[in-house]
Design a protein around this motif. Structure first.
Motif, PDB file in Angstrom:
ATOM      1  N   VAL A 199     -30.738  14.807 -49.500  1.00  0.00           N
ATOM      2  CA  VAL A 199     -30.100  13.961 -48.496  1.00  0.00           C
ATOM      3  C   VAL A 199     -31.220  13.382 -47.648  1.00  0.00           C
ATOM      4  O   VAL A 199     -32.064  14.112 -47.126  1.00  0.00           O
ATOM      5  CB  VAL A 199     -29.118  14.761 -47.622  1.00  0.00           C
ATOM      6  N   VAL A 200     -31.244  12.069 -47.531  1.00  0.00           N
ATOM      7  CA  VAL A 200     -32.349  11.392 -46.860  1.00  0.00           C
ATOM      8  C   VAL A 200     -31.811  10.532 -45.722  1.00  0.00           C
ATOM      9  O   VAL A 200     -30.808   9.828 -45.885  1.00  0.00           O
ATOM     10  CB  VAL A 200     -33.128  10.512 -47.861  1.00  0.00           C
ATOM     11  N   THR A 201     -32.479  10.577 -44.579  1.00  0.00           N
ATOM     12  CA  THR A 201     -32.184   9.672 -43.465  1.00  0.00           C
ATOM     13  C   THR A 201     -33.280   8.621 -43.424  1.00  0.00           C
ATOM     14  O   THR A 201     -34.478   8.954 -43.456  1.00  0.00           O
ATOM     15  CB  THR A 201     -32.144  10.430 -42.132  1.00  0.00           C
ATOM     16  N   VAL A 202     -32.887   7.370 -43.379  1.00  0.00           N
ATOM     17  CA  VAL A 202     -33.841   6.266 -43.331  1.00  0.00           C
ATOM     18  C   VAL A 202     -33.761   5.629 -41.948  1.00  0.00           C
ATOM     19  O   VAL A 202     -32.694   5.198 -41.513  1.00  0.00           O
ATOM     20  CB  VAL A 202     -33.550   5.214 -44.413  1.00  0.00           C
ATOM     21  N   VAL A 203     -34.884   5.568 -41.269  1.00  0.00           N
ATOM     22  CA  VAL A 203     -34.950   5.023 -39.916  1.00  0.00           C
ATOM     23  C   VAL A 203     -35.748   3.722 -39.933  1.00  0.00           C
ATOM     24  O   VAL A 203     -36.915   3.706 -40.341  1.00  0.00           O
ATOM     25  CB  VAL A 203     -35.599   6.028 -38.945  1.00  0.00           C
ATOM     26  N   GLY A 204     -35.113   2.642 -39.497  1.00  0.00           N
ATOM     27  CA  GLY A 204     -35.819   1.375 -39.373  1.00  0.00           C
ATOM     28  C   GLY A 204     -36.668   1.365 -38.113  1.00  0.00           C
ATOM     29  O   GLY A 204     -36.237   1.829 -37.058  1.00  0.00           O
ATOM     30  N   ILE A 205     -37.882   0.848 -38.229  1.00  0.00           N
ATOM     31  CA  ILE A 205     -38.794   0.801 -37.088  1.00  0.00           C
ATOM     32  C   ILE A 205     -39.463  -0.566 -37.055  1.00  0.00           C
ATOM     33  O   ILE A 205     -39.761  -1.152 -38.097  1.00  0.00           O
ATOM     34  CB  ILE A 205     -39.841   1.939 -37.157  1.00  0.00           C
ATOM     35  N   GLY A 206     -39.679  -1.099 -35.869  1.00  0.00           N
ATOM     36  CA  GLY A 206     -40.289  -2.412 -35.726  1.00  0.00           C
ATOM     37  C   GLY A 206     -41.716  -2.326 -35.248  1.00  0.00           C
ATOM     38  O   GLY A 206     -42.292  -1.236 -35.096  1.00  0.00           O
ATOM     39  N   ALA A 207     -42.301  -3.497 -34.980  1.00  0.00           N
ATOM     40  CA  ALA A 207     -43.679  -3.544 -34.486  1.00  0.00           C
ATOM     41  C   ALA A 207     -43.800  -2.942 -33.102  1.00  0.00           C
ATOM     42  O   ALA A 207     -44.907  -2.598 -32.661  1.00  0.00           O
ATOM     43  CB  ALA A 207     -44.172  -4.989 -34.478  1.00  0.00           C
ATOM     44  N   ASP A 208     -42.654  -2.790 -32.403  1.00  0.00           N
ATOM     45  CA  ASP A 208     -42.673  -2.170 -31.078  1.00  0.00           C
ATOM     46  C   ASP A 208     -42.724  -0.653 -31.148  1.00  0.00           C
ATOM     47  O   ASP A 208     -42.791   0.033 -30.130  1.00  0.00           O
ATOM     48  CB  ASP A 208     -41.460  -2.610 -30.253  1.00  0.00           C
ATOM     49  N   GLY A 209     -42.670  -0.097 -32.376  1.00  0.00           N
ATOM     50  CA  GLY A 209     -42.884   1.326 -32.580  1.00  0.00           C
ATOM     51  C   GLY A 209     -41.864   2.232 -31.914  1.00  0.00           C
ATOM     52  O   GLY A 209     -40.674   1.929 -31.858  1.00  0.00           O
ATOM     53  N   TRP A 210     -42.353   3.354 -31.418  1.00  0.00           N
ATOM     54  CA  TRP A 210     -41.499   4.403 -30.850  1.00  0.00           C
ATOM     55  C   TRP A 210     -40.656   3.870 -29.694  1.00  0.00           C
ATOM     56  O   TRP A 210     -39.492   4.229 -29.534  1.00  0.00           O
ATOM     57  CB  TRP A 210     -42.386   5.554 -30.364  1.00  0.00           C
ATOM     58  N   GLU A 211     -41.224   2.982 -28.865  1.00  0.00           N
ATOM     59  CA  GLU A 211     -40.515   2.465 -27.695  1.00  0.00           C
ATOM     60  C   GLU A 211     -39.270   1.676 -28.080  1.00  0.00           C
ATOM     61  O   GLU A 211     -38.308   1.615 -27.308  1.00  0.00           O
ATOM     62  CB  GLU A 211     -41.444   1.577 -26.864  1.00  0.00           C
ATOM     63  N   GLY A 212     -39.283   1.092 -29.258  1.00  0.00           N
ATOM     64  CA  GLY A 212     -38.148   0.268 -29.667  1.00  0.00           C
ATOM     65  C   GLY A 212     -37.050   1.025 -30.390  1.00  0.00           C
ATOM     66  O   GLY A 212     -36.023   0.431 -30.755  1.00  0.00           O
ATOM     67  N   LEU A 213     -37.231   2.320 -30.610  1.00  0.00           N
ATOM     68  CA  LEU A 213     -36.240   3.109 -31.347  1.00  0.00           C
ATOM     69  C   LEU A 213     -35.086   3.544 -30.453  1.00  0.00           C
ATOM     70  O   LEU A 213     -35.258   3.811 -29.264  1.00  0.00           O
ATOM     71  CB  LEU A 213     -36.908   4.344 -31.949  1.00  0.00           C
ATOM     72  N   SER A 214     -33.916   3.640 -31.050  1.00  0.00           N
ATOM     73  CA  SER A 214     -32.736   4.122 -30.337  1.00  0.00           C
ATOM     74  C   SER A 214     -32.837   5.631 -30.147  1.00  0.00           C
ATOM     75  O   SER A 214     -33.590   6.318 -30.864  1.00  0.00           O
ATOM     76  CB  SER A 214     -31.480   3.788 -31.137  1.00  0.00           C
ATOM     77  N   PRO A 215     -32.072   6.193 -29.194  1.00  0.00           N
ATOM     78  CA  PRO A 215     -32.073   7.655 -29.030  1.00  0.00           C
ATOM     79  C   PRO A 215     -31.695   8.380 -30.318  1.00  0.00           C
ATOM     80  O   PRO A 215     -32.273   9.431 -30.631  1.00  0.00           O
ATOM     81  CB  PRO A 215     -31.037   7.882 -27.925  1.00  0.00           C
ATOM     82  N   ALA A 216     -30.735   7.850 -31.071  1.00  0.00           N
ATOM     83  CA  ALA A 216     -30.324   8.496 -32.322  1.00  0.00           C
ATOM     84  C   ALA A 216     -31.471   8.524 -33.321  1.00  0.00           C
ATOM     85  O   ALA A 216     -31.696   9.525 -34.011  1.00  0.00           O
ATOM     86  CB  ALA A 216     -29.121   7.771 -32.919  1.00  0.00           C
ATOM     87  N   ALA A 217     -32.224   7.419 -33.414  1.00  0.00           N
ATOM     88  CA  ALA A 217     -33.357   7.361 -34.336  1.00  0.00           C
ATOM     89  C   ALA A 217     -34.435   8.362 -33.919  1.00  0.00           C
ATOM     90  O   ALA A 217     -35.033   9.050 -34.756  1.00  0.00           O
ATOM     91  CB  ALA A 217     -33.920   5.950 -34.386  1.00  0.00           C
ATOM     92  N   ARG A 218     -34.688   8.469 -32.623  1.00  0.00           N
ATOM     93  CA  ARG A 218     -35.703   9.414 -32.144  1.00  0.00           C
ATOM     94  C   ARG A 218     -35.297  10.853 -32.450  1.00  0.00           C
ATOM     95  O   ARG A 218     -36.136  11.688 -32.828  1.00  0.00           O
ATOM     96  CB  ARG A 218     -35.922   9.232 -30.645  1.00  0.00           C
ATOM     97  N   ARG A 219     -34.001  11.148 -32.282  1.00  0.00           N
ATOM     98  CA  ARG A 219     -33.542  12.511 -32.573  1.00  0.00           C
ATOM     99  C   ARG A 219     -33.763  12.859 -34.042  1.00  0.00           C
ATOM    100  O   ARG A 219     -34.173  13.980 -34.376  1.00  0.00           O
ATOM    101  CB  ARG A 219     -32.057  12.645 -32.207  1.00  0.00           C
TER     102      ARG A 219
END
Length: 457
Positions: free
Chosen positions: A49-69
């Protein structure tokens, strides 16, 4: 900025026994990976089971709380070296993509079975990204996707363009010539770049095609602190190389005298390089209407000549595929050139004499026989290979080939028409009709096998 930008060679690293090389954040577009099980691997891969997280050039700051978790909870974190560098250090084991990625992916996922795997992807993982490949490999129920705004969404936001009115072309894994079918006066096109040299290639292609006055905008590192926008025209493009993370926006403007090349069948004969062996425009339009291109289907163009039927079949829809079979090597080379110049460089060219050259080819949904109708076993081989519900269309201009089609019509039924076309031409100081050779067109649809209990009612 492309959602799937190749990683520089220096970023490639060894990964758990896989050979390192010029790694890419992308894998071949799922549309180009044909057949079930194309990326099949160990049976245990299905347990992952794999979770795929999209990330932009803004990096960690641009991630949603769910993505960070998800990233905090991951036991294994996979992605390109560039993507991994955007995420703060954690307890997760970091795995950089090997090269080539596609053949290694099943074993790579299986080797971490039972662990919490998180994969990083650029932008929207389901838009020309790794997410689509993982779904093909594992199944939709084994992949959870947390998308980030795609490069297309960000570019349209900067430009004020309506996303639903823009054509998107990915050149990440395709030749620049694939852009040809999207170039039409008045249209807006967004191009996902393979690297920093893509904008210059696009400018050269537009200028050569007769769209040199088209405004071009290159948007680099969208969403990042070093975002940059460069504007100009195709013919006056001055930047030899942009940043690798870029997307190209084009407003297509045709130069005076540029001949439009629509995607409807019946392109001008002059659009094709040929030695006379060409299905003429009017006949070609009728022939393609009989072949009835449906998105995603495969055509065999047998005795392809200049390749016009297979090329126009593929131009009808980006998902269409075709194989051109031609016995003469010089014509086969010419077919490839025509396909590239008309925006379908993915046309497969097989050099050899049919029907022998048809052996081993993927089963077609439609077959066109434009040459070699009288060859022993030709029609029979094409009919046998055709999928149920598929269309067989054959053209004849000689009495001998007409005789073959009449016989097959009597045996298999279908539809038989004769097409006579005349073109206006000078006759002294006047104008008269110059007739082309009449063409007999036979069309037959292969029936589905009868099922038990069916009747003739």
């Amino acid at each position: 900025m492309s959602d799937t930008v190749p990683v520089p060679v220096s970023d490639a690293v060894p990964v758990r026994g896989f050979t390192a090389g010029p790694a890419s954040e992308t894998v071949p577009d799922p549309a180009t990976v044909s057949g079930p099980g194309s990326i099949a691997g160990p049976d245990t891969v299905a347990d992952a089971v794999v979770t795929v997280v999209g990330i932009g050039a803004d990096g960690w700051e641009g991630l949603s709380p769910a993505a960070r978790r998800e990233l905090h909870a991951a036991e294994v974190l996979m992605g390109s070296v560039r993507q991994l560098a955007l995420v703060p250090e954690s307890a997760a084991e970091r795995v950089a993509w090997p090269s080539p990625l596609l053949p290694a992916l099943p074993a790579l996922i299986a080797s971490h079975r039972g662990r919490r795997i998180c994969v990083l992807a650029s932008g929207d993982p389901m838009f020309h990204g790794i997410g689509t490949t993982l779904v093909r490999l594992l199944g939709a129920d084994r992949v959870r996707v947390l998308p980030h705004p795609s490069a297309v969404s960000l570019a349209c936001a900067r430009l004020g363009w309506a996303v639903d009115q823009v054509e998107v072309v990915s050149l990440v894994t395709r030749p620049a010539e694939s852009l040809h079918t999207a170039i039409h006066a008045g249209r807006r096109v967004l191009i996902l770049s393979a690297d920093g040299r893509t904008p210059a290639r696009v400018a050269e292609l537009l200028t050569t095609r007769g769209y040199g006055g088209s405004p071009m905008t290159v948007l680099e590192r969208l969403g990042g602190t070093e975002e940059r926008v460069i504007s100009g025209t195709a013919s006056g493009w001055f930047l030899s190389a942009a940043h690798d993370l870029n997307v190209v926006a084009v407003e297509c403007r045709a130069d005076a005298g540029t001949v439009p090349l629509p995607c409807l069948p019946g392109l001008p004969d002059e659009a094709f390089e040929h030695d006379g062996q060409l299905t003429k425009s009017e006949v070609r339009a009728v022939t393609l209407s009989r072949l009835a291109p449906v998105p995603g289907e495969l055509l065999w163009d047998v005795g392809a000549g200049a390749g016009s039927i297979g090329i126009e079949w593929m131009r009808a829809h980006p998902a269409n595929r075709a194989v051109a079979v031609e016995n003469h090597p010089e014509r086969a080379v010419r077919i490839a050139r025509n396909a590239s110049q008309l925006g379908v460089p993915g046309l497969k060219v097989v050099t050899g004499a049919a029907p022998a050259a048809l052996t081993g080819l993927e089963r077609p949904d439609a077959v066109f026989v434009g040459g070699g109708v009288t060859a022993a076993g030709m029609v029979e081989a094409c009919w046998e290979a055709l999928r149920p519900g598929g269309r067989l269309v054959a053209n004849a201009v000689t009495i001998e080939s007409e005789t073959v089609l009449a016989s097959r019509y009597g045996e298999l039924g279908g539809d038989l028409i004769r097409l006579a076309v005349g073109r206006a031409a000078p006759v002294g100081g006047f104008t008269g009709w110059r007739p082309m050779m009449p063409v007999t067109i036979w069309t037959a649809v292969k029936p589905f096998p009868r099922t038990p209990g069916s009747d003739d009612a």
